[in-house]
Design a protein around this motif. Structure first.
Motif, PDB file in Angstrom:
ATOM      1  N   GLU A 122     -16.537 -33.239 -73.071  1.00 19.27           N
ATOM      2  CA  GLU A 122     -17.265 -34.503 -72.921  1.00 19.27           C
ATOM      3  C   GLU A 122     -18.754 -34.277 -73.124  1.00 19.27           C
ATOM      4  OE1 GLU A 122     -16.464 -36.378 -69.180  1.00 19.27           O
ATOM      5  OE2 GLU A 122     -17.440 -38.244 -69.785  1.00 19.27           O
ATOM      6  N   ASP A 123     -19.372 -35.147 -73.923  1.00 17.26           N
ATOM      7  CA  ASP A 123     -20.815 -34.996 -74.117  1.00 17.26           C
ATOM      8  C   ASP A 123     -21.550 -36.276 -73.754  1.00 17.26           C
ATOM      9  OD1 ASP A 123     -21.199 -36.788 -76.468  1.00 17.26           O
ATOM     10  OD2 ASP A 123     -19.941 -35.317 -77.508  1.00 17.26           O
ATOM     11  N   THR A 124     -22.867 -36.187 -73.650  1.00  8.59           N
ATOM     12  CA  THR A 124     -23.690 -37.358 -73.345  1.00  8.59           C
ATOM     13  C   THR A 124     -24.532 -37.700 -74.574  1.00  8.59           C
ATOM     14  OG1 THR A 124     -25.403 -35.910 -72.461  1.00  8.59           O
ATOM     15  CG2 THR A 124     -23.830 -36.797 -70.885  1.00  8.59           C
ATOM     16  N   PHE A 142     -12.054 -35.934 -93.788  1.00  5.10           N
ATOM     17  CA  PHE A 142     -13.327 -36.311 -94.425  1.00  5.10           C
ATOM     18  C   PHE A 142     -13.944 -37.592 -93.883  1.00  5.10           C
ATOM     19  CE2 PHE A 142     -11.435 -33.687 -97.915  1.00  5.10           C
ATOM     20  CZ  PHE A 142     -12.344 -32.657 -97.819  1.00  5.10           C
ATOM     21  N   TYR A 143     -13.318 -38.203 -92.870  1.00  2.03           N
ATOM     22  CA  TYR A 143     -13.926 -39.422 -92.338  1.00  2.03           C
ATOM     23  C   TYR A 143     -15.121 -39.053 -91.460  1.00  2.03           C
ATOM     24  CZ  TYR A 143     -14.482 -44.165 -90.766  1.00  2.03           C
ATOM     25  OH  TYR A 143     -15.001 -45.412 -90.534  1.00  2.03           O
ATOM     26  N   ARG A 144     -16.268 -39.647 -91.729  1.00  2.00           N
ATOM     27  CA  ARG A 144     -17.446 -39.417 -90.892  1.00  2.00           C
ATOM     28  C   ARG A 144     -18.135 -40.743 -90.648  1.00  2.00           C
ATOM     29  NH1 ARG A 144     -18.194 -35.775 -95.766  1.00  2.00           N
ATOM     30  NH2 ARG A 144     -18.662 -33.689 -94.970  1.00  2.00           N
ATOM     31  N   VAL A 145     -18.777 -40.842 -89.475  1.00  2.00           N
ATOM     32  CA  VAL A 145     -19.528 -42.056 -89.179  1.00  2.00           C
ATOM     33  C   VAL A 145     -20.721 -42.130 -90.122  1.00  2.00           C
ATOM     34  CG1 VAL A 145     -20.882 -43.252 -87.427  1.00  2.00           C
ATOM     35  CG2 VAL A 145     -18.787 -42.030 -86.777  1.00  2.00           C
ATOM     36  N   ASP A 146     -21.390 -41.008 -90.285  1.00  2.00           N
ATOM     37  CA  ASP A 146     -22.609 -40.962 -91.079  1.00  2.00           C
ATOM     38  C   ASP A 146     -22.546 -39.724 -91.965  1.00  2.00           C
ATOM     39  OD1 ASP A 146     -25.171 -40.556 -92.034  1.00  2.00           O
ATOM     40  OD2 ASP A 146     -26.138 -41.245 -90.194  1.00  2.00           O
ATOM     41  N   ARG A 166     -25.755 -37.536 -92.200  1.00  2.00           N
ATOM     42  CA  ARG A 166     -26.050 -36.778 -90.983  1.00  2.00           C
ATOM     43  C   ARG A 166     -25.077 -35.605 -90.816  1.00  2.00           C
ATOM     44  NH1 ARG A 166     -27.950 -39.339 -85.670  1.00  2.00           N
ATOM     45  NH2 ARG A 166     -26.347 -40.895 -86.065  1.00  2.00           N
ATOM     46  N   SER A 167     -23.783 -35.881 -91.052  1.00  2.00           N
ATOM     47  CA  SER A 167     -22.778 -34.830 -90.917  1.00  2.00           C
ATOM     48  C   SER A 167     -23.091 -33.665 -91.860  1.00  2.00           C
ATOM     49  CB  SER A 167     -21.388 -35.398 -91.206  1.00  2.00           C
ATOM     50  OG  SER A 167     -20.515 -34.370 -91.587  1.00  2.00           O
ATOM     51  N   ARG A 168     -23.463 -33.983 -93.110  1.00  2.00           N
ATOM     52  CA  ARG A 168     -23.780 -32.938 -94.080  1.00  2.00           C
ATOM     53  C   ARG A 168     -24.987 -32.134 -93.637  1.00  2.00           C
ATOM     54  NH1 ARG A 168     -22.623 -36.262 -98.552  1.00  2.00           N
ATOM     55  NH2 ARG A 168     -20.494 -35.873 -99.217  1.00  2.00           N
ATOM     56  N   GLY A 182     -21.659 -30.115 -91.319  1.00  2.00           N
ATOM     57  CA  GLY A 182     -20.259 -30.497 -91.102  1.00  2.00           C
ATOM     58  C   GLY A 182     -19.474 -30.620 -92.397  1.00  2.00           C
ATOM     59  N   THR A 183     -18.155 -30.388 -92.308  1.00  2.00           N
ATOM     60  CA  THR A 183     -17.314 -30.523 -93.493  1.00  2.00           C
ATOM     61  C   THR A 183     -16.506 -31.819 -93.427  1.00  2.00           C
ATOM     62  OG1 THR A 183     -15.477 -29.376 -92.414  1.00  2.00           O
ATOM     63  CG2 THR A 183     -17.006 -28.028 -93.693  1.00  2.00           C
ATOM     64  N   GLY A 184     -16.490 -32.472 -92.268  1.00  2.00           N
ATOM     65  CA  GLY A 184     -15.692 -33.685 -92.121  1.00  2.00           C
ATOM     66  C   GLY A 184     -14.221 -33.379 -91.877  1.00  2.00           C
ATOM     67  N   LEU A 185     -13.919 -32.097 -91.595  1.00  2.00           N
ATOM     68  CA  LEU A 185     -12.518 -31.704 -91.401  1.00  2.00           C
ATOM     69  C   LEU A 185     -12.246 -31.200 -89.982  1.00  2.00           C
ATOM     70  CD1 LEU A 185     -11.896 -29.815 -94.775  1.00  2.00           C
ATOM     71  CD2 LEU A 185     -11.065 -32.090 -94.144  1.00  2.00           C
TER      72      LEU A 185
HETATM   73  P1  ADP Z   1     -17.898 -33.160 -89.143  1.00  2.00           P
HETATM   74  O1  ADP Z   1     -17.783 -31.857 -89.844  1.00  2.00           O
HETATM   75  O2  ADP Z   1     -18.567 -34.215 -89.961  1.00  2.00           O
HETATM   76  O3  ADP Z   1     -18.462 -33.040 -87.775  1.00  2.00           O
HETATM   77  P2  ADP Z   1     -15.389 -33.867 -87.827  1.00  2.00           P
HETATM   78  O4  ADP Z   1     -14.038 -34.102 -88.370  1.00  2.00           O
HETATM   79  O5  ADP Z   1     -15.534 -32.774 -86.828  1.00  2.00           O
HETATM   80  O6  ADP Z   1     -16.368 -33.668 -89.054  1.00  2.00           O
HETATM   81  O7  ADP Z   1     -15.894 -35.215 -87.178  1.00  2.00           O
HETATM   82  C1  ADP Z   1     -15.810 -36.417 -87.916  1.00  2.00           C
HETATM   83  C2  ADP Z   1     -16.945 -37.367 -87.552  1.00  2.00           C
HETATM   84  O8  ADP Z   1     -16.772 -37.829 -86.220  1.00  2.00           O
HETATM   85  C3  ADP Z   1     -18.331 -36.740 -87.574  1.00  2.00           C
HETATM   86  O9  ADP Z   1     -18.895 -36.774 -88.856  1.00  2.00           O
HETATM   87  C4  ADP Z   1     -19.076 -37.629 -86.604  1.00  2.00           C
HETATM   88  O10 ADP Z   1     -19.523 -38.784 -87.267  1.00  2.00           O
HETATM   89  C5  ADP Z   1     -18.027 -38.037 -85.597  1.00  2.00           C
HETATM   90  N1  ADP Z   1     -18.049 -37.228 -84.347  1.00  2.00           N
HETATM   91  C6  ADP Z   1     -17.201 -36.208 -84.043  1.00  2.00           C
HETATM   92  N2  ADP Z   1     -17.465 -35.723 -82.814  1.00  2.00           N
HETATM   93  C7  ADP Z   1     -18.497 -36.443 -82.331  1.00  2.00           C
HETATM   94  C8  ADP Z   1     -19.243 -36.433 -81.079  1.00  2.00           C
HETATM   95  N3  ADP Z   1     -18.958 -35.560 -80.110  1.00  2.00           N
HETATM   96  N4  ADP Z   1     -20.237 -37.343 -80.936  1.00  2.00           N
HETATM   97  C9  ADP Z   1     -20.525 -38.234 -81.917  1.00  2.00           C
HETATM   98  N5  ADP Z   1     -19.867 -38.291 -83.111  1.00  2.00           N
HETATM   99  C10 ADP Z   1     -18.868 -37.420 -83.306  1.00  2.00           C
END
Ligand code: ADP
Length: 265
Positions: free
Chosen positions: A189-191, A207-211, A214-216, A220-223
């Motif tokens: 759990e994080d804050t 490969f699904y990412r919110v942003d 930012r992930s790149r 991050g690989t999105g995996l």
């Molecule tokens: P990534 O390599 O992009 O981190 P993940 O599969 O681990 O790929 O996660 C997918 C996406 O989920 C991330 O790109 C991020 O947007 C979101 N995410 C994962 N874990 C968290 C977290 N603890 N807090 C906020 N966003 C998260």
């Protein structure tokens, strides 16, 4: 459903009837579509760093190599992009091994306390730098557990590095406890920044990412989450994510594995 009509001809009577075949193709088509999407994603993810590497090598060749200041910076970019590609290919190979069920689980007896402390220690330097406090809480009575330690280590690694990537300041809590059904559950759990509601349904997809940007940037690989889910599934467990935008995220997975209490040590 796909419907095909085939007329039945008799030379002397013409068409005497029709055969209708109803075929349920939805599952098959869905599978095919997600396979195509995956291949497109992989190609795109590999192409992006390759394009960067190509243009920076060209710039070096065109003269930047002689520039004392530019040359090391460009080489640095090339190095970063190469490392990203290696991470991506490593993750893809891992996923493909999990998909093909090629690598059977290598169960071993593990002390949960010791394992969680070790994982937290691994991140302690980076956590300190980001001003994040890390806590490990293990419920009484959970000690020796049987699972594939390397793989579960990878799950924790992915979850904790996510928690760290998307949190600045605040805290990360790693907890091991028993559910009401007596099944082992581990949560991270994080804050941190949290995840918008609309993305929650798809967050475990490859490969699904919110942003994406930012992930790149975070490397991050999105995996990460999809690999975590496959490993937990292979153990017969489940994984879920709860998140509140701006408040934090909690990922919980269960492991229906053999467990021994502390008195049996
Ligand atoms: P990534 O390599 O992009 O981190 P993940 O599969 O681990 O790929 O996660 C997918 C996406 O989920 C991330 O790109 C991020 O947007 C979101 N995410 C994962 N874990 C968290 C977290 N603890 N807090 C906020 N966003 C998260």
């Amino acid at each position: 459903v796909r419907v095909t009509f085939t007329p039945i001809h008799r030379r002397e009577f013409g068409i005497i009837g029709t055969i209708a075949v109803l075929q349920d193709v939805t599952e098959q088509e869905k599978l095919e579509a997600s396979r195509r999407e995956f291949v497109a994603n992989v190609s795109h993810e590999l192409r992006t760093p390759l394009t960067t590497i190509k243009s920076y090598t060209e710039a070096l060749e065109d003269g930047a190599l002689q520039d004392q200041e530019l040359a090391p910076r460009f080489v640095g970019v090339i190095q970063n992009e190469t490392e990203r590609m290696i991470r991506l290919v490593t993750d893809l190979l891992h996923l493909s091994r999990l998909d093909s069920k090629e690598s059977p689980l290598r169960m071993q007896q593990t002390d949960i306390n010791e394992m969680l402390d070790e994982v937290a220690d691994r991140f302690s330097f980076q956590m300190q730098e980001k001003g994040i406090e890390v806590r490990v809480q293990v419920e009484d009575g959970i000690h020796q557990v049987w699972f594939d330690r390397d793989q579960i280590d990878q799950v924790l690694d992915n979850l904790i590095s996510n928690a760290m990537k998307y949190t600045s300041g605040g805290s990360i809590t790693i907890r091991a406890y028993l559910t009401d059904d007596g099944i082992l559950a581990i949560s991270v759990e994080d804050t941190g920044i949290g995840i918008p509601k609309k993305d929650l349904d798809r967050i475990f997809e490859r490969f699904y990412r919110v942003d994406k940007a930012r992930s790149r940037n975070m490397g991050g690989t999105g995996l990460g989450l999809s690999i975590a889910r496959e490993i937990v599934k292979a153990h017969g467990g489940t994984i879920s994510l709860e998140s509140e935008l701006g408040t934090g995220t909690k990922v919980t997975f269960t492991l229906p594995v053999e467990m021994k209490g502390g008195h049996e040590r």
